[in-house]
Scaffold this active site. Structure first.
Site, short mmCIF file in Angstrom:
data_model
loop_
_atom_site.label_atom_id
_atom_site.label_comp_id
_atom_site.label_asym_id
_atom_site.label_seq_id
_atom_site.Cartn_x
_atom_site.Cartn_y
_atom_site.Cartn_z
N THR A 15 0.96 -1.00 -0.20
CA THR A 15 -0.02 0.02 -0.04
C THR A 15 0.78 1.30 0.05
OG1 THR A 15 -1.62 -1.10 1.20
CG2 THR A 15 -1.80 1.21 1.30
N ASP A 59 1.42 -6.69 -4.28
CA ASP A 59 0.85 -6.63 -2.94
C ASP A 59 1.51 -7.85 -2.26
OD1 ASP A 59 -2.60 -6.31 -2.09
OD2 ASP A 59 -1.52 -8.02 -1.31
N SER A 60 1.75 -7.73 -0.83
CA SER A 60 2.32 -8.94 -0.19
C SER A 60 1.77 -10.02 -0.05
CB SER A 60 3.00 -8.24 1.28
OG SER A 60 1.95 -8.44 2.05
N ASP A 92 0.49 -7.20 4.76
CA ASP A 92 -0.49 -8.44 5.17
C ASP A 92 0.41 -9.64 5.47
OD1 ASP A 92 -2.63 -7.30 4.59
OD2 ASP A 92 -2.98 -7.66 2.63
N THR A 167 3.24 -10.34 14.82
CA THR A 167 2.06 -10.70 14.29
C THR A 167 0.96 -9.45 13.77
OG1 THR A 167 1.87 -12.51 15.94
CG2 THR A 167 -0.06 -12.14 14.73
N GLN A 279 -2.19 -21.16 19.55
CA GLN A 279 -2.93 -20.49 18.72
C GLN A 279 -2.84 -18.96 19.25
OE1 GLN A 279 -6.90 -21.82 18.42
NE2 GLN A 279 -6.34 -23.89 17.42
N CYS A 280 -2.66 -19.00 20.77
CA CYS A 280 -2.79 -17.59 21.30
C CYS A 280 -1.65 -16.59 20.90
CB CYS A 280 -2.67 -17.71 22.95
SG CYS A 280 -3.87 -18.72 23.52
#
Ligand code: ASP
Length: 342
Positions: A15, A59-60, A92, A167, A279-280
């Site tokens: 972007t 675009d990533s 992204d 993240t 997953q946390c």
């Protein structure tokens, strides 16, 4: 007179350098030279800035390991000529690319800072200028003729993070990234505050090395209540699969059904490397803390500790590509190589 610090900007797309197509309003990448002319402020910085651009900015979401290799190759080729590198890419997949680069670039003694933006550089309310200008300033910081930052980082919205700890958590807010398991390395306010204690330092005399083989025979399986045996087996039976990020609940927990444990055991016996990653976004796997992870511990799943999924999948690609022996794979994975594990 001391020599001016020189920084190489590597523009891959995203972007930050996009324009709006009219009348559709769709964002598409444009020529990097226009990006520089959109930020006259760059000429006020006290360093020499040169740039290089991907022939076809992306675009990533379209990036894959071959693009990471391109970035690594550009840095390798220009390593001696520049004091620091700023990589511009879309947010992204930025945590994946920058984690990958942290493994691919061994014994860095210069900064490699990834940044981008949520709004294009030409937008009135853009976050691109601050992100870009501060990233360059941080990359240019020197002390006793040495770079202050000697690792791969990600800078976004006033915070500098260790790349392989990040993240993407928000598709809307300017504060798009987080690093819940490791503090920010620097914060930009009225002053630029560097948290010296958290920085990685290259041990002198260790030669800079670039690793370019990333093995993509890997997968991520995210548990959800009710997942079927067929689904898991579909993944475990992928031909030539060598590594799996097994995204578990909480502190590394999973259902205790016999079929699940026996399928995992079979796959491990067949040579698959399975890493237990939570997953946390914050906290760590602690196998054996609950009975729902005791069996995983007995099966000798690799302990992902507090690694992020982005960092785990790229570490698998890197270690598999480096030809690490089957015997030592687990020990090496569980060792922090670039500060990715606590
Ligand atoms: N889709 C864009 C990309 O990742 C979003 C961004 O630039 O932040 O390339």
């Amino acid at each position: 007179m001391s020599k001016k610090v020189s920084i190489l900007l590597i523009y891959t797309g995203g972007t930050i350098g996009m324009v709006k197509d009219y009348p559709s309003g769709t964002l598409r990448a444009f020529d990097f030279n226009k990006l520089v002319s959109n930020i006259p402020e760059l000429s006020q910085l006290e360093c020499k800035i040169e740039s290089i651009s991907f022939k076809k900015p992306l675009d990533s979401s379209n990036m894959n390991p071959s693009h990471w290799v391109s970035i690594a190759t550009i840095i390798e080729k220009h390593y001696d000529r520049y004091d620091g590198f700023v990589v511009l890419q879309g947010s992204d997949t930025m945590s994946y690319s920058s984690s990958a680069l942290s493994y691919m670039l061994e014994n860095l003694s210069k900064p490699v800072i990834f940044t981008g933006s949520q709004l294009p550089i030409g937008d009135l309310r853009t976050d691109a200028k601050e992100n870009l200008i501060t990233s360059i300033q941080i990359a240019a910081l020197q002390e006793n003729n040495q770079a202050v930052i000697q690792e791969v980082c990600l800078y976004f919205e006033y915070k500098l993070y260790r790349a392989n700890r990040t993240t993407k958590i928000n598709a809307e807010h300017f504060e798009a990234f987080t690093s819940l398991n490791f503090p920010a390395l620097a914060e930009s306010g009225v002053h630029l505050k560097i948290n010296q204690n958290y920085l990685l330092k290259n041990q002198k005399n260790k030669k800079f090395r670039v690793h370019k083989i990333m093995d993509s025979n890997v997968a991520i399986f995210k548990l959800f209540p009710g997942f079927s045996r067929e689904l898991l087996q579909g993944i475990l039976n992928i031909p030539n699969l060598k590594g799996l990020v097994f995204e578990t609940y909480g502190a590394g927990n999973a259902p205790t059904d016999d079929w699940l444990l026996s399928d995992l055991k079979g796959a491990i016996n067949n040579g698959l490397h399975i890493v237990n990653v939570t997953q946390c976004s914050g906290g760590s796997v602690i196998m054996g803390r609950y009975s729902t992870s005791e069996e995983l511990k007995k099966l000798q799943l690799i302990d992902g500790g507090d690694i992020t999924t982005e960092s785990a999948i790229t570490k698998l690609m890197y270690l598999l590509g480096s030809g690490v022996s089957h015997k030592s794979f687990r020990t090496i994975f569980e060792t922090s190589l670039r500060g990715e594990l606590t």
